[in-house]
Design a protein around this motif. Structure first.
Motif, short mmCIF file in Angstrom:
data_model
loop_
_atom_site.label_atom_id
_atom_site.label_comp_id
_atom_site.label_asym_id
_atom_site.label_seq_id
_atom_site.Cartn_x
_atom_site.Cartn_y
_atom_site.Cartn_z
N ILE A 1 0.86 -1.18 0.00
CA ILE A 1 0.00 0.00 0.00
C ILE A 1 0.89 1.23 0.00
CG2 ILE A 1 -1.66 1.38 1.31
CD1 ILE A 1 -2.91 -1.13 2.34
N ILE A 2 0.69 2.09 -0.98
CA ILE A 2 1.42 3.35 -1.04
C ILE A 2 0.52 4.43 -0.44
CG2 ILE A 2 2.62 5.00 -2.52
CD1 ILE A 2 3.82 2.15 -2.47
N VAL A 3 0.98 5.01 0.66
CA VAL A 3 0.20 6.00 1.40
C VAL A 3 0.69 7.40 1.03
CG1 VAL A 3 -0.52 6.82 3.67
CG2 VAL A 3 -0.11 4.37 3.30
N VAL A 4 -0.18 8.21 0.46
CA VAL A 4 0.17 9.58 0.08
C VAL A 4 -0.38 10.52 1.16
CG1 VAL A 4 0.00 11.38 -1.69
CG2 VAL A 4 0.04 8.96 -2.35
N ILE A 5 0.49 11.34 1.74
CA ILE A 5 0.10 12.23 2.83
C ILE A 5 -0.54 13.51 2.29
CG2 ILE A 5 0.94 13.58 4.79
CD1 ILE A 5 1.05 10.56 5.22
N GLU A 6 -1.70 13.85 2.85
CA GLU A 6 -2.35 15.13 2.56
C GLU A 6 -2.49 15.89 3.88
OE1 GLU A 6 -6.01 14.98 0.48
OE2 GLU A 6 -5.16 14.09 -1.33
N GLU A 7 -1.90 17.07 3.94
CA GLU A 7 -1.92 17.87 5.16
C GLU A 7 -3.06 18.88 5.10
OE1 GLU A 7 0.95 21.23 7.06
OE2 GLU A 7 1.93 19.34 6.50
N GLU A 8 -3.97 18.82 6.08
CA GLU A 8 -5.09 19.75 6.11
C GLU A 8 -4.64 21.12 6.62
OE1 GLU A 8 -7.89 17.71 8.60
OE2 GLU A 8 -8.84 16.72 6.89
N GLN A 9 -5.26 22.16 6.09
CA GLN A 9 -4.92 23.52 6.50
C GLN A 9 -5.42 23.79 7.91
OE1 GLN A 9 -3.14 25.95 4.63
NE2 GLN A 9 -3.13 26.88 6.66
N HIS A 10 -4.55 24.31 8.77
CA HIS A 10 -4.94 24.67 10.14
C HIS A 10 -5.63 26.03 10.13
CE1 HIS A 10 -4.57 25.60 14.44
NE2 HIS A 10 -4.41 24.32 14.62
N GLU A 11 -6.57 26.21 11.05
CA GLU A 11 -7.34 27.46 11.08
C GLU A 11 -6.48 28.66 11.41
OE1 GLU A 11 -11.28 29.33 13.38
OE2 GLU A 11 -10.54 27.32 13.89
N LYS A 12 -5.48 28.48 12.29
CA LYS A 12 -4.71 29.64 12.76
C LYS A 12 -3.20 29.52 12.54
CE LYS A 12 -8.08 30.85 16.33
NZ LYS A 12 -8.34 31.05 17.77
N LEU A 13 -2.70 28.33 12.30
CA LEU A 13 -1.27 28.13 12.16
C LEU A 13 -0.91 27.87 10.69
CD1 LEU A 13 -0.70 25.78 15.22
CD2 LEU A 13 -0.06 28.19 15.07
N GLN A 14 0.20 28.46 10.27
CA GLN A 14 0.72 28.25 8.92
C GLN A 14 2.06 27.52 9.05
OE1 GLN A 14 -0.67 29.09 5.96
NE2 GLN A 14 -2.49 30.04 6.86
N ARG A 15 2.23 26.47 8.26
CA ARG A 15 3.48 25.70 8.32
C ARG A 15 4.46 26.16 7.25
NH1 ARG A 15 4.31 19.08 7.76
NH2 ARG A 15 6.55 19.12 8.21
N GLU A 16 5.72 26.26 7.64
CA GLU A 16 6.81 26.55 6.70
C GLU A 16 7.98 25.66 7.08
OE1 GLU A 16 8.92 30.42 4.73
OE2 GLU A 16 8.64 30.41 6.88
N GLY A 17 8.11 24.52 6.41
CA GLY A 17 9.13 23.55 6.80
C GLY A 17 8.79 22.99 8.17
N ASP A 18 9.72 23.10 9.11
CA ASP A 18 9.48 22.64 10.47
C ASP A 18 9.00 23.77 11.38
OD1 ASP A 18 10.23 20.11 9.75
OD2 ASP A 18 12.32 20.35 10.40
N ASN A 19 8.96 25.00 10.87
CA ASN A 19 8.51 26.14 11.66
C ASN A 19 7.02 26.39 11.44
OD1 ASN A 19 11.04 26.70 12.77
ND2 ASN A 19 11.61 28.00 11.04
N LEU A 20 6.39 27.00 12.43
CA LEU A 20 4.99 27.40 12.34
C LEU A 20 4.88 28.90 12.53
CD1 LEU A 20 3.33 24.58 14.49
CD2 LEU A 20 3.39 24.73 12.00
N HIS A 21 3.85 29.50 11.90
CA HIS A 21 3.62 30.94 12.01
C HIS A 21 2.21 31.19 12.55
CE1 HIS A 21 7.25 32.12 9.68
NE2 HIS A 21 7.05 30.95 9.09
N TYR A 22 2.12 32.17 13.42
CA TYR A 22 0.83 32.53 14.03
C TYR A 22 0.68 34.05 13.97
CZ TYR A 22 -2.95 32.66 17.52
OH TYR A 22 -4.14 32.85 18.17
#
Length: 371
Positions: free
Chosen positions: A245-266
């Protein structure tokens, strides 16, 4: 023991072409092939090691993930996991690497090599993850429909190849009589054909069944990353090897946090009085809410760094940070009393901008953030 670098295993550079990688693997496979090194465990280990390296580097997507994340990209079900690849896997997947040489396949240098185990097809599914699941890792239970061997299906020895999986041909050439072997067309090289099967089975004796599969997803995965759950794809007929089984990751958008690499922005908005007088605010993180202090006189554009409150590195090299961007909210409408107050403050020296060296420009803040 730590895995060796795949490029080192095959003896190629990171910029090697697909043809160079294939040529290097063929050379290693010939050198350490079991037929040339009987009862040699070290050679067998190197033979499997080369096959594992080729399995990743010959696939453009896997190669890109390996170049970015190293061996970590294929752990937790994401690859062979160091030792999960056996001889049947290798012969089934790379049997054509010699282009028909050495007895017509990968199974032996003297011709023949015995029946080949076919491999079932892979299944591809998409799994949606919240940012919290990405940050902490998660075990998912997914229902999948896969082909399995139908109960009551039986097999018999192939009458064309007598169960050997190979057919031998002898031809007269100018060099004399030449003998070659090739996989049997009647059974596909498995040495078996279907004897009996139930009415609801397909021509290969398989039927579709729904199963619940557990998938362990490590912390730090990124959108679009592919993980592999070995042996949980479609089954193969007879004694074949199940697909994956090949599992493809889909990341859902967070309501308040934005991801950039390993960092998060608020983005934190504070009122004008709070910016002047100072306050404390509760904000979201991937591990729950935290309260932060806003100093009196905070300027719009100020960036507060909460170390270790970001996403774990997929390679296990610590965590990113949570960067809180302070935005001073300027009111758009005022009543008469409020307007009169601010009009009276227009000439007050305390309200006149007096930036200091510590009050960096937006460009300088961004540059510091990534330095």
């Amino acid at each position: 023991m730590a895995k060796r670098d795949y490029y080192e295993v095959l003896g190629v550079s990171k910029g090697a072409s697909a043809a160079e990688i294939k040529k290097a693997y063929r050379k290693k496979a010939i050198e350490f092939h079991p037929d040339k090194n009987p009862d040699n465990k070290e050679a067998e280990t190197k033979f499997k090691e080369a096959a594992e390296a080729y399995e990743v580097l010959s696939d453009a997507d896997k190669k890109a993930r390996y170049d970015q994340f190293g061996h970590q990209a294929f752990e937790n079900g994401g690859g062979f996991g160091g030792g999960g690849m056996n001889m049947d896997d290798i012969f089934s997947q790379f049997g054509d690497i010699f282009g028909g040489g050495f007895g017509g396949g990968f199974g032996g240098f003297g011709g023949g090599g015995g029946p080949r185990r076919t491999k079932g097809s892979n299944l591809r599914i998409r799994v949606k993850l919240t940012l919290e699941e990405v940050a902490n890792g998660v075990d998912k239970k997914i229902k999948v429909k896969r082909k399995v061997q139908a109960p009551g299906t039986t097999y018999k020895t192939c009458t064309t190849c007598n169960g050997s999986g190979q057919v031998t041909r002898i031809a007269n050439t100018i060099l004399g009589r030449m003998q070659t072997s090739a996989p049997c067309n009647a059974c596909g090289g498995s040495g078996q054909t279907i004897d009996q099967k139930p009415a609801d089975a397909d021509a290969q004796g398989l039927k579709v069944a729904e199963e619940t599969v557990s998938i362990k997803i490590p912390a730090g995965v990124v959108d679009g990353m592919q993980l592999k759950v070995s042996g949980k794809g479609n089954e193969a007929p007879g004694n074949g090897i199940p697909g994956d089984i090949i599992v493809v990751i889909e990341e859902e958008q967070h309501e308040k946090l934005q991801r950039e690499g390993d960092n998060l922005h608020y983005d934190l908005y504070v009122s004008f009085p709070d910016a002047v007088l100072g306050t404390s605010k509760e904000i979201d993180t991937v591990t729950g809410k935290v309260r932060i202090k806003i100093e009196p006189g905070v300027q719009s554009g100020k960036i507060l760094r909460l170390r270790g409150k970001g996403i774990p590195s997929i390679n296990g090299y610590g965590k990113g940070d949570l960067l809180v961007h302070v935005n001073v909210w300027t009111p758009k409408t005022l009543n008469k009393q409020q307007r009169e107050f601010f009009e009276s403050m227009q000439e007050d020296e305390h309200f006149s901008p007096k930036p200091e060296s510590s009050d960096k420009s937006f460009f300088e803040k961004v540059k510091d953030m990534f330095s």
